[in-house]
Design an enzyme around this catalytic site. Structure first.
Site, PDB file in Angstrom:
ATOM      1  N   GLY A  57       0.785  -1.230   0.000  1.00  0.00           N
ATOM      2  CA  GLY A  57       0.000   0.000   0.000  1.00  0.00           C
ATOM      3  C   GLY A  57       0.813   1.274   0.000  1.00  0.00           C
ATOM      4  O   GLY A  57       0.269   2.360   0.151  1.00  0.00           O
ATOM      5  N   THR A  58       2.135   1.159  -0.168  1.00  0.00           N
ATOM      6  CA  THR A  58       2.936   2.379  -0.154  1.00  0.00           C
ATOM      7  C   THR A  58       2.996   3.035  -1.533  1.00  0.00           C
ATOM      8  O   THR A  58       3.644   4.052  -1.701  1.00  0.00           O
ATOM      9  CB  THR A  58       4.369   2.102   0.332  1.00  0.00           C
ATOM     10  OG1 THR A  58       4.825   0.901  -0.272  1.00  0.00           O
ATOM     11  CG2 THR A  58       4.416   1.957   1.831  1.00  0.00           C
ATOM     12  N   HIS A  98     -10.567   1.510  34.323  1.00  0.00           N
ATOM     13  CA  HIS A  98      -9.410   1.004  33.579  1.00  0.00           C
ATOM     14  C   HIS A  98      -8.912   2.063  32.583  1.00  0.00           C
ATOM     15  O   HIS A  98      -7.720   2.387  32.546  1.00  0.00           O
ATOM     16  CB  HIS A  98      -9.816  -0.288  32.849  1.00  0.00           C
ATOM     17  CG  HIS A  98      -8.724  -0.905  32.037  1.00  0.00           C
ATOM     18  ND1 HIS A  98      -8.078  -2.054  32.405  1.00  0.00           N
ATOM     19  CD2 HIS A  98      -8.168  -0.537  30.848  1.00  0.00           C
ATOM     20  CE1 HIS A  98      -7.165  -2.356  31.491  1.00  0.00           C
ATOM     21  NE2 HIS A  98      -7.202  -1.455  30.530  1.00  0.00           N
ATOM     22  N   GLU A  99      -9.836   2.618  31.821  1.00  0.00           N
ATOM     23  CA  GLU A  99      -9.434   3.587  30.795  1.00  0.00           C
ATOM     24  C   GLU A  99      -8.900   4.872  31.422  1.00  0.00           C
ATOM     25  O   GLU A  99      -7.888   5.422  30.981  1.00  0.00           O
ATOM     26  CB  GLU A  99     -10.597   3.906  29.847  1.00  0.00           C
ATOM     27  CG  GLU A  99     -11.061   2.727  28.994  1.00  0.00           C
ATOM     28  CD  GLU A  99      -9.939   2.036  28.239  1.00  0.00           C
ATOM     29  OE1 GLU A  99      -8.993   2.717  27.821  1.00  0.00           O
ATOM     30  OE2 GLU A  99      -9.992   0.798  28.098  1.00  0.00           O
ATOM     31  N   LYS A 139       3.695   1.271  -4.700  1.00  0.00           N
ATOM     32  CA  LYS A 139       4.660   0.709  -5.649  1.00  0.00           C
ATOM     33  C   LYS A 139       4.020   0.523  -7.028  1.00  0.00           C
ATOM     34  O   LYS A 139       4.597   0.913  -8.041  1.00  0.00           O
ATOM     35  CB  LYS A 139       5.209  -0.620  -5.109  1.00  0.00           C
ATOM     36  CG  LYS A 139       5.941  -0.441  -3.787  1.00  0.00           C
ATOM     37  CD  LYS A 139       6.549  -1.714  -3.288  1.00  0.00           C
ATOM     38  CE  LYS A 139       5.542  -2.760  -2.841  1.00  0.00           C
ATOM     39  NZ  LYS A 139       4.692  -2.308  -1.725  1.00  0.00           N
ATOM     40  N   THR A 140       2.831  -0.063  -7.031  1.00  0.00           N
ATOM     41  CA  THR A 140       2.134  -0.252  -8.299  1.00  0.00           C
ATOM     42  C   THR A 140       1.856   1.092  -8.947  1.00  0.00           C
ATOM     43  O   THR A 140       2.030   1.276 -10.151  1.00  0.00           O
ATOM     44  CB  THR A 140       0.807  -0.990  -8.063  1.00  0.00           C
ATOM     45  OG1 THR A 140       1.041  -2.081  -7.186  1.00  0.00           O
ATOM     46  CG2 THR A 140       0.214  -1.483  -9.351  1.00  0.00           C
TER      47      THR A 140
HETATM   48  P1  ADP Z   1       1.465  -1.231  -3.427  1.00  0.00           P
HETATM   49  O1  ADP Z   1       1.634  -1.635  -4.835  1.00  0.00           O
HETATM   50  O2  ADP Z   1       2.683  -0.623  -2.814  1.00  0.00           O
HETATM   51  O3  ADP Z   1       0.870  -2.284  -2.538  1.00  0.00           O
HETATM   52  P2  ADP Z   1      -0.482   0.510  -4.568  1.00  0.00           P
HETATM   53  O4  ADP Z   1       0.338   1.255  -5.516  1.00  0.00           O
HETATM   54  O5  ADP Z   1      -1.296  -0.610  -5.107  1.00  0.00           O
HETATM   55  O6  ADP Z   1       0.401  -0.042  -3.380  1.00  0.00           O
HETATM   56  O7  ADP Z   1      -1.409   1.547  -3.793  1.00  0.00           O
HETATM   57  C1  ADP Z   1      -2.785   1.359  -3.673  1.00  0.00           C
HETATM   58  C2  ADP Z   1      -3.506   2.677  -3.719  1.00  0.00           C
HETATM   59  O8  ADP Z   1      -3.158   3.496  -2.620  1.00  0.00           O
HETATM   60  C3  ADP Z   1      -3.174   3.498  -4.930  1.00  0.00           C
HETATM   61  O9  ADP Z   1      -3.983   3.172  -6.004  1.00  0.00           O
HETATM   62  C4  ADP Z   1      -3.419   4.923  -4.455  1.00  0.00           C
HETATM   63  O10 ADP Z   1      -4.775   5.268  -4.547  1.00  0.00           O
HETATM   64  C5  ADP Z   1      -3.054   4.850  -2.986  1.00  0.00           C
HETATM   65  N1  ADP Z   1      -1.680   5.303  -2.760  1.00  0.00           N
HETATM   66  C6  ADP Z   1      -0.684   4.564  -2.242  1.00  0.00           C
HETATM   67  N2  ADP Z   1       0.442   5.279  -2.137  1.00  0.00           N
HETATM   68  C7  ADP Z   1       0.180   6.494  -2.632  1.00  0.00           C
HETATM   69  C8  ADP Z   1       0.955   7.684  -2.806  1.00  0.00           C
HETATM   70  N3  ADP Z   1       2.235   7.747  -2.460  1.00  0.00           N
HETATM   71  N4  ADP Z   1       0.359   8.760  -3.352  1.00  0.00           N
HETATM   72  C9  ADP Z   1      -0.937   8.714  -3.700  1.00  0.00           C
HETATM   73  N5  ADP Z   1      -1.723   7.632  -3.572  1.00  0.00           N
HETATM   74  C10 ADP Z   1      -1.188   6.521  -3.034  1.00  0.00           C
HETATM   75 ZN    ZN Z   2      -6.130  -1.210  28.759  1.00  0.00          ZN
END
Ligand code: ADP
Ligand code: ZN
Length: 630
Positions: free
Chosen positions: A219-220, A437-438, A222-223
C-alpha cells in the site's frame, strides 16, 4: 486462479454442446407438438374440402379467406356468417395456383398470414429457455469441479497458454498522482528518460538497466509508481502478480513468463510490472520439503528472459516486494534487478501530500484540516490514507451531509485503527470497571512527563476493545528515548493498576491482557535490542527476527540459557517498576480518578482538552487547600 477456471469452462463447453443441443431439440419437439395440437382440436368443427372451397368461391358464397402458410390451411368465412363464428378450415394442397386466381376473379377478400400460428414462436422461446437452463447447469457443474484441486477443470486448463497478465495501453497515471515518496520518485524519473530517449544513454556507451526492484510494505504506492512511469513515458504497462506464476502444474509458470515477455517485446518500449516477486523469486533450494520445482522453473525462465534482451530493447521490468531479504541472489545480480528503490511509509509531510492528492475529488468542509489528519495517522500507508478519505466520504453520504466534516474523518480514523463501532455498554458495575481502567491509562499518561498527550478517552466499544484511550502521537522524531519507552510501559499498566486499587485483587479482569502483552514486548525489546537494561549494549536478538519459509526454519537464538534467564529477570524488573509507579499515580490521585470516571460514565467520551482541564482544576483546588493549610 480465476482466469484458468474461466478458460476451462469455455474449453469444455464446446465439447459438450453437441450433446446439449440434442437434448434441447427433443425438448423443443415435445413442447411444440403439445402446443400445436391444442388449436387444431378446437377448430376442427366444420370442414370443407379444397375443391368444395373452389366451388363455393365460384358460387359467391365466400366472404373472406385467410391463408395460413405455416399450417397450410385456409380459414374461410362464408357469406351470411357473423365475424364471431369460427371460420371453416380447409386443408390446402402444397401448391394452390387456382385458389388465388379464383379469389381475385370473384373479388373475395383474402389475406395471407404466416405468423398467425404463434405456437412456433412459443416453441422457439421454450427451446431457447431450455438451452439456456442447460448451459447454466453445465457451468455450475464445471465451476464446482474446477474448485477441487486437480479436478477436471484444472486438468483441462493445463498447458494451454492464456493471457494471465494485464496490459494497459495508457495507464493515465502521472507522477503528480503519486505523493509523499519524493526520493523514490526522483530516482524513477530517470527510468522515464531511459524509455523516452534511450539514445542519450547508449550514445555514451551506457547500459540501460533492465530491472528495478521496488521495496516497501503493502500500500505504499509501488504499483502506482510503476504505472506513473509508464504514464509519463507514454508506453504500455504490462502487469502480473508473482502469485499468478505459481501453479499446480510444473511448467505452467514458465510458459506464462514466456508469454508475457513475448507480448512485451511486441509492444516495446514498455514497462513490465511484476507484483509480489517474492512469490517466485525466493531463494532456490530452500524452504520446507526441499525445493519447489515449479517455482524454480518459473524463476529460471524469468532470469533467462531478462538476460535475453538488451536494455535498449526498450523493456524495463519493475518488480515489487516487501521481502527483499528472501529474494534469490541471482535476481539481484547486475543486468537483472540491479536497482533497488525503497518505498517507505510516508512521513507526516508525505501523508499530508497524499491526503491532498486524494482530497482533490472529494468535497471537504472548510473546517477540515488535512494537517490534523496527517498528524493522527502515523504509520498509515498511502493506500490506507486513500481508504480513510473514502470511508469518510461514505459516512458523509450515509449521514446525508453535503461535505465531509472533521467528525466523519475522525470516525473513519477510529474505525480504521480500532475496528467497527459496537453498541454501547449498558450501565453496570462492569461498565464502571472499564471506565476506571481507561481513566487509569489516561491519568498515568497525563502525569508522566514523557508520554504523548491524551487525545480522548471513550467507553464506546470498537473492534475487540470495550473502551479505548487514544493518544496524540508526537511525530517524526524517529527516535524513542528510554524514558519514553518506560512511560509507554507505565501507561499501559495504568489500566490494570486502577482495577487493582479500586476493586482489589480478586476483581481484576482479563481486559488488561492486551496491555500486558504490549508491556512485555516493549520491555523485551529494550533489553534484547536496544541495550536499555542492566545487561548493557548487547544485541541479543536481531531486528525483525521472524520465522519465514525460504531461509532458516528456526530463529537463531544468539544467547545462552543463562543469558535467557537474565533477560527474563530484566524484563520482569522493568515491568514491575513501571507497575509500581502506575499504582502510585492512581493512589495519589484517587479523588481525581473518581471524578473523571463519573464524567466518563456520564458522557461516554472525554476529549483530551476537557480531560486536561479537569486535571488542572483538581490540581488548582489542591494547591489552594495546601496553601490554606499553611
Ligand atoms: P502497493 O503496490 O505498494 O501495494 P499501490 O500502488 O497498489 O500499493 O497503492 C494502492 C492505492 O493506494 C493506490 O492506487 C493509491 O490510490 C493509494 N496510494 C498509495 N500510495 C500512494 C501515494 N504515495 N500517493 C498517492 N496515492 C497513493
Ligand atoms: Zn487497557
Amino acid at each position: 486462479m480465476k482466469g484458468s477456471r474461466n478458460f476451462a469452462q469455455s474449453l469444455s463447453l464446446t465439447k459438450v454442446r453437441s450433446k446439449a443441443g440434442k437434448t434441447a431439440v427433443i425438448g423443443w419437439m415435445l413442447l411444440q407438438s403439445l402446443l400445436m395440437s391444442a388449436p387444431a382440436m378446437a377448430q376442427a368443427r366444420e370442414s370443407l374440402s379444397y375443391t368444395g372451397l373452389l366451388k363455393k368461391i365460384d358460387a359467391g358464397e365466400v366472404e373472406r379467406v385467410e391463408i395460413d402458410e405455416a399450417q397450410n390451411v385456409a380459414r374461410v368465412r362464408l357469406q351470411g356468417k357473423s365475424k364471431t363464428d369460427p371460420p371453416v378450415e380447409v386443408q390446402l394442397l402444397d401448391r394452390n395456383p387456382e385458389l388465388i386466381d379464383r379469389l381475385r376473379k370473384n373479388k373475395v377478400t383474402f389475406e395471407s398470414d404466416p405468423t398467425a400460428d404463434n405456437s412456433v414462436v412459443v416453441g422457439l422461446i421454450a427451446n431457447l429457455l431450455l438451452f439456456m437452463l442447460l448451459i447454466a447447469g453445465l457451468l455450475l457443474i464445471l465451476r464446482r469441479s474446477s474448485n477441487s484441486p486437480g479436478g477436471p477443470g484444472q486438468a483441462m486448463s493445463f498447458g494451454k497458454s492464456r493471457a494471465r497478465f494485464q496490459m494497459e495501453a495508457k495507464t493515465g497515471v502521472m507522477f503528480d498522482d503519486v505523493a509523499g515518496i519524493e526520493e523514490a520518485k526522483e530516482e524513477l524519473q530517470e527510468v522515464v528518460t531511459f524509455l523516452k530517449k534511450p539514445e542519450r544513454f547508449t550514445a555514451v556507451g551506457a547500459r540501460i538497466p533492465k530491472g528495478v526492484l521496488l521495496v516497501g510494505s503493502p500500500g505504499t504506492g509501488k504499483t502506482l509508481l510503476a504505472k506513473a512511469i509508464a504514464g509519463e513515458a507514454g508506453v504500455p504497462f504490462f502487469s502480473i502478480s508473482g502469485s499468478e506464476f505459481v501453479e499446480m502444474f510444473v511448467g505452467v509458470g514458465a510458459s506464462r513468463v514466456r508469454d508475457l515477455f513475448k507480448k512485451a517485446k511486441e509492444n516495446a518500449p514498455c514497462i513490465v510490472f511484476i507484483d509480489e516477486i517474492d512469490a517466485v523469486g525466493r531463494q532456490r533450494g530452500a524452504g520446507i520439503g526441499g525445493g519447489n520445482d515449479e517455482r524454480e522453473q518459473t524463476l529460471n525462465q524469468l532470469l533467462t528472459e531478462m538476460d535475453g534482451f538488451e536494455g535498449n530493447a526498450g523493456i524495463i521490468v519493475i518488480a515489487a516486494t516487501n521481502r527483499p531479504d528472501v529474494l534469490d541472489s541471482a535476481l539481484l545480480r547486475p543486468g537483472r534487478f540491479d536497482r533497488q528503490i525503497v518505498v517507505d511509509l510516508p512521513t507526516h509531510k508525505g501523508r499530508l501530500k497524499i491526503l491532498e492528492v486524494h482530497a482533490r475529488n472529494k468535497r471537504l468542509a472548510d473546517e477540515v484540516c488535512l494537517d490534523t489528519i496527517a498528524q493522527r495517522t502515523p504509520g498509515f500507508s498511502g493506500a490506507e490514507l486513500a481508504n480513510l478519505l473514502n470511508e469518510a466520504a461514505i459516512l458523509t453520504a450515509r449521514r446525508r451531509k453535503d461535505a465531509i466534516t472533521m467528525l466523519e474523518i475522525n470516525d473513519a480514523i477510529d474505525r480504521v485503527i480500532a475496528g467497527m463501532e459496537r453498541p454501547p455498554l449498558v450501565d453496570s458495575k462492569r461498565k464502571r470497571l472499564i471506565a476506571y481502567h481507561e481513566v487509569g491509562h489516561a491519568i498515568v499518561a497525563t502525569m508522566l512527563k514523557h508520554h504523548d498527550p491524551v487525545q480522548k478517552v471513550t467507553l464506546v466499544p470498537r473492534g475487540q476493545a470495550l473502551g479505548i484511550t487514544w493518544f496524540t502521537p508526537d511525530e517524526e522524531q524517529g527516535l524513542t528515548t528510554r524514558a519514553e519507552k518506560l512511560a509507554q510501559i507505565t501507561c499501559a499498566l495504568g489500566g490494570r493498576a486502577a482495577e487493582l486499587i479500586i476493586y482489589g485483587e480478586d476483581e481484576i479482569t482479563t481486559g488488561a491482557g492486551g496491555d500486558i502483552q504490549a508491556v512485555t514486548s516493549i520491555a523485551r525489546q529494550m533489553v534484547t535490542l536496544f541495550g536499555m537494561s542492566d545487561l548493557g549494549n548487547v544485541a541479543l536478538e536481531s531486528m525483525g527476527n521472524e520465522v519465514f519459509l525460504g531461509r532458516g526454519l528456526m530463529p537463531q537464538s544468539e544467547y545462552s540459557e543463562e543469558m535467557a534467564t537474565k533477560i527474563d529477570q530484566q524484563v520482569y524488573q522493568i515491568a514491575m517498576q513501571c507497575y509500581e509507579e502506575a499504582c502510585k499515580i492512581i493512589r495519589d490521585n484517587r479523588e481525581l480518578v473518581d471524578r473523571l470516571v463519573d464524567v466518563l460514565m456520564d458522557q461516554e467520551t472525554i476529549e483530551g482538552d476537557e480531560f486536561r482541564k479537569i486535571v488542572q482544576e483538581y490540581r488548582d483546588s489542591r494547591s489552594q487547600t495546601a496553601n490554606a493549610a499553611n
